[in-house]
Motif scaffolding. Structure first.
Motif, PDB file in Angstrom:
ATOM      1  N   ALA A   1       0.811  -1.221   0.000  1.00  0.00           N
ATOM      2  CA  ALA A   1       0.000   0.000   0.000  1.00  0.00           C
ATOM      3  C   ALA A   1       0.843   1.269   0.000  1.00  0.00           C
ATOM      4  N   MET A   2       2.103   1.158   0.392  1.00  0.00           N
ATOM      5  CA  MET A   2       2.963   2.339   0.546  1.00  0.00           C
ATOM      6  C   MET A   2       3.087   3.175  -0.743  1.00  0.00           C
ATOM      7  N   PRO A   3       3.355   2.603  -1.925  1.00  0.00           N
ATOM      8  CA  PRO A   3       3.488   3.450  -3.117  1.00  0.00           C
ATOM      9  C   PRO A   3       2.224   4.252  -3.431  1.00  0.00           C
ATOM     10  N   ASP A   4       1.058   3.627  -3.259  1.00  0.00           N
ATOM     11  CA  ASP A   4      -0.194   4.337  -3.512  1.00  0.00           C
ATOM     12  C   ASP A   4      -0.393   5.456  -2.494  1.00  0.00           C
ATOM     13  N   PHE A   5      -0.074   5.179  -1.221  1.00  0.00           N
ATOM     14  CA  PHE A   5      -0.203   6.209  -0.191  1.00  0.00           C
ATOM     15  C   PHE A   5       0.732   7.386  -0.501  1.00  0.00           C
ATOM     16  N   ILE A   6       1.952   7.088  -0.889  1.00  0.00           N
ATOM     17  CA  ILE A   6       2.920   8.150  -1.210  1.00  0.00           C
ATOM     18  C   ILE A   6       2.425   8.976  -2.393  1.00  0.00           C
ATOM     19  N   ALA A   7       1.886   8.309  -3.415  1.00  0.00           N
ATOM     20  CA  ALA A   7       1.351   9.031  -4.572  1.00  0.00           C
ATOM     21  C   ALA A   7       0.182   9.929  -4.178  1.00  0.00           C
ATOM     22  N   GLN A   8      -0.721   9.417  -3.347  1.00  0.00           N
ATOM     23  CA  GLN A   8      -1.861  10.227  -2.907  1.00  0.00           C
ATOM     24  C   GLN A   8      -1.411  11.358  -1.984  1.00  0.00           C
TER      25      GLN A   8
ATOM     26  N   LEU B   1      -0.132  12.706   7.546  1.00  0.00           N
ATOM     27  CA  LEU B   1       0.554  12.132   8.699  1.00  0.00           C
ATOM     28  C   LEU B   1       0.691  10.630   8.476  1.00  0.00           C
ATOM     29  N   ALA B   2       1.917  10.151   8.571  1.00  0.00           N
ATOM     30  CA  ALA B   2       2.174   8.714   8.469  1.00  0.00           C
ATOM     31  C   ALA B   2       2.640   8.235   9.831  1.00  0.00           C
ATOM     32  N   VAL B   3       1.953   7.249  10.362  1.00  0.00           N
ATOM     33  CA  VAL B   3       2.305   6.694  11.664  1.00  0.00           C
ATOM     34  C   VAL B   3       2.867   5.297  11.421  1.00  0.00           C
ATOM     35  N   ILE B   4       4.109   5.105  11.826  1.00  0.00           N
ATOM     36  CA  ILE B   4       4.742   3.799  11.700  1.00  0.00           C
ATOM     37  C   ILE B   4       4.735   3.159  13.079  1.00  0.00           C
ATOM     38  N   VAL B   5       4.030   2.058  13.188  1.00  0.00           N
ATOM     39  CA  VAL B   5       3.927   1.351  14.459  1.00  0.00           C
ATOM     40  C   VAL B   5       5.016   0.283  14.465  1.00  0.00           C
TER      41      VAL B   5
ATOM     42  N   ARG C   1      10.253   5.066   7.019  1.00  0.00           N
ATOM     43  CA  ARG C   1      10.401   6.472   7.406  1.00  0.00           C
ATOM     44  C   ARG C   1      11.045   7.274   6.273  1.00  0.00           C
ATOM     45  N   GLU C   2      12.103   6.729   5.675  1.00  0.00           N
ATOM     46  CA  GLU C   2      12.791   7.420   4.585  1.00  0.00           C
ATOM     47  C   GLU C   2      11.876   7.617   3.382  1.00  0.00           C
ATOM     48  N   GLN C   3      11.027   6.642   3.099  1.00  0.00           N
ATOM     49  CA  GLN C   3      10.104   6.746   1.975  1.00  0.00           C
ATOM     50  C   GLN C   3       9.017   7.781   2.235  1.00  0.00           C
ATOM     51  N   LEU C   4       8.547   7.856   3.468  1.00  0.00           N
ATOM     52  CA  LEU C   4       7.395   8.694   3.789  1.00  0.00           C
ATOM     53  C   LEU C   4       7.737  10.146   4.101  1.00  0.00           C
TER      54      LEU C   4
ATOM     55  N   ALA D   1       5.145  13.398   3.941  1.00  0.00           N
ATOM     56  CA  ALA D   1       4.303  13.396   5.144  1.00  0.00           C
ATOM     57  C   ALA D   1       5.131  13.668   6.389  1.00  0.00           C
ATOM     58  N   ARG D   2       4.441  14.178   7.399  1.00  0.00           N
ATOM     59  CA  ARG D   2       5.067  14.187   8.722  1.00  0.00           C
ATOM     60  C   ARG D   2       4.974  12.760   9.234  1.00  0.00           C
ATOM     61  N   VAL D   3       6.046  12.260   9.811  1.00  0.00           N
ATOM     62  CA  VAL D   3       6.104  10.858  10.223  1.00  0.00           C
ATOM     63  C   VAL D   3       6.221  10.772  11.740  1.00  0.00           C
ATOM     64  N   VAL D   4       5.432   9.898  12.315  1.00  0.00           N
ATOM     65  CA  VAL D   4       5.521   9.605  13.746  1.00  0.00           C
ATOM     66  C   VAL D   4       5.820   8.114  13.866  1.00  0.00           C
ATOM     67  N   VAL D   5       6.832   7.775  14.656  1.00  0.00           N
ATOM     68  CA  VAL D   5       7.146   6.374  14.928  1.00  0.00           C
ATOM     69  C   VAL D   5       6.756   6.112  16.377  1.00  0.00           C
ATOM     70  N   GLU D   6       5.873   5.142  16.573  1.00  0.00           N
ATOM     71  CA  GLU D   6       5.418   4.798  17.912  1.00  0.00           C
ATOM     72  C   GLU D   6       5.115   3.312  17.985  1.00  0.00           C
TER      73      GLU D   6
END
Length: 178
Positions: free
Chosen positions: A91-98, A108-112, A123-126, A130-135
């Protein structure tokens, strides 16, 4: 001749009735499909439901910017990903395109990252879009939006109101563009 006219009239009425019933069935199937799209494979609700208001949350993105429910002034596209999730990688490429179609502060991209230290490639891709939050799974945003599956997407409006949410990015982005 009157029998023929009666027969054609009767067939016309039956065709119109059949068409109305078919349209009704299609509408019900669409509603059912949308309801299923917000559930994980085991039937649990994948994310907070549309129309709900997320409880307050506050954290910091990887770029140092504050992320909070109360700071949302425009609808924000949110995507939840996990490093060990194959569907997330798909799903990542489609999310990045959108996401590239939105201003960066409205994505906002949240990486769990439950195991710690595995979020780097995502994280590097997003980060460019997007603003990225890692939690972890108990993180403030993941908890507030009651995320139970990955990937999951939401459109969060002012005051934390969930405008759209589900497992399909297409249904969330469609509403964002409306």
């Amino acid at each position: 001749m009157p029998y023929l006219v009666t027969l054609v009239t009767l067939l016309s009425v039956l065709c119109v009735l059949n068409l109305m019933l078919t349209v009704g069935v299609i509408r019900r199937l669409r509603k059912h499909s949308d309801a299923l799209a917000s559930r994980s494979a085991d039937g649990r609700q994948a994310v907070i439901t549309e129309g709900s208001v997320a409880p307050p949350y506050a954290t910091v993105a990887t770029d140092g910017s504050a992320v909070s429910r109360d700071l949302i002034t425009e609808p924000v596209l949110v995507g939840f990903f996990s490093p060990g999730c194959d569907a997330c990688h798909e799903a990542m490429p489609d999310f990045i395109a959108q996401a590239a179609r939105f201003p960066r502060d409205q994505v906002l991209a949240v990486i769990v990252d439950q195991k710690g230290g595995l979020a780097g490639p995502q994280r590097e891709q997003l980060e460019p879009v997007a603003r990225v939050v890692v939690e972890d799974m108990d993180g403030p945003i993941t908890t507030a939006l009651r995320v139970q599956a990955f990937p999951v997407f939401a459109l969060v409006g002012r005051g934390g109101r969930i405008l759209a949410a589900g497992l399909r990015l297409s249904q969330v982005v469609t509403l964002a563009r409306a």
